[in-house]
Design a protein around this motif. Structure first.
Motif, PDB file in Angstrom:
ATOM      1  N   ASN A  29       0.916  -1.150  -0.197  1.00  0.00           N
ATOM      2  CA  ASN A  29      -0.061  -0.086  -0.016  1.00  0.00           C
ATOM      3  C   ASN A  29       0.714   1.391   0.030  1.00  0.00           C
ATOM      4  O   ASN A  29       0.351   2.335  -0.433  1.00  0.00           O
ATOM      5  N   VAL A  33      -1.091   3.783  -2.452  1.00  0.00           N
ATOM      6  CA  VAL A  33      -1.756   4.943  -2.202  1.00  0.00           C
ATOM      7  C   VAL A  33      -1.167   6.185  -2.875  1.00  0.00           C
ATOM      8  O   VAL A  33      -2.032   7.016  -3.460  1.00  0.00           O
ATOM      9  N   ALA A  59      -7.501   5.740  -2.293  1.00  0.00           N
ATOM     10  CA  ALA A  59      -6.462   6.207  -1.583  1.00  0.00           C
ATOM     11  C   ALA A  59      -6.862   6.042   0.012  1.00  0.00           C
ATOM     12  O   ALA A  59      -5.862   5.665   0.597  1.00  0.00           O
TER      13      ALA A  59
END
Length: 73
Positions: A29, A33, A59
């Protein structure tokens, strides 16, 4: 056209986030993101808000996963 590109970036990021739900793959992530935020920036250049909002939700989901896992797990 930029809205469609933003939605495409969001969908690709969301599909790549599926394996990041598995324990010990959550650090993925950290890459996904910012990719979703780039999609949101692309969506900001569009006259419509759908792609931007979708990328911000993606996100947010990735950031929530990072928060729950302590940033690493």
């Amino acid at each position: 056209m930029l809205n469609l590109l933003s939605i495409l970036v969001g969908v690709v990021t969301l599909v790549l986030m599926i394996p990041a739900v598995i324990p010990f793959l959550g650090a993925l992530n950290w890459i996904l993101v910012p990719l979703a935020l780039v999609g949101a920036l692309i969506g900001m250049a569009s006259s419509k808000n759908g792609g931007r909002n979708f990328c911000l939700i993606v996100a947010g989901l990735g950031a929530l996963r990072l928060f729950i896992g302590g940033g690493l797990i």
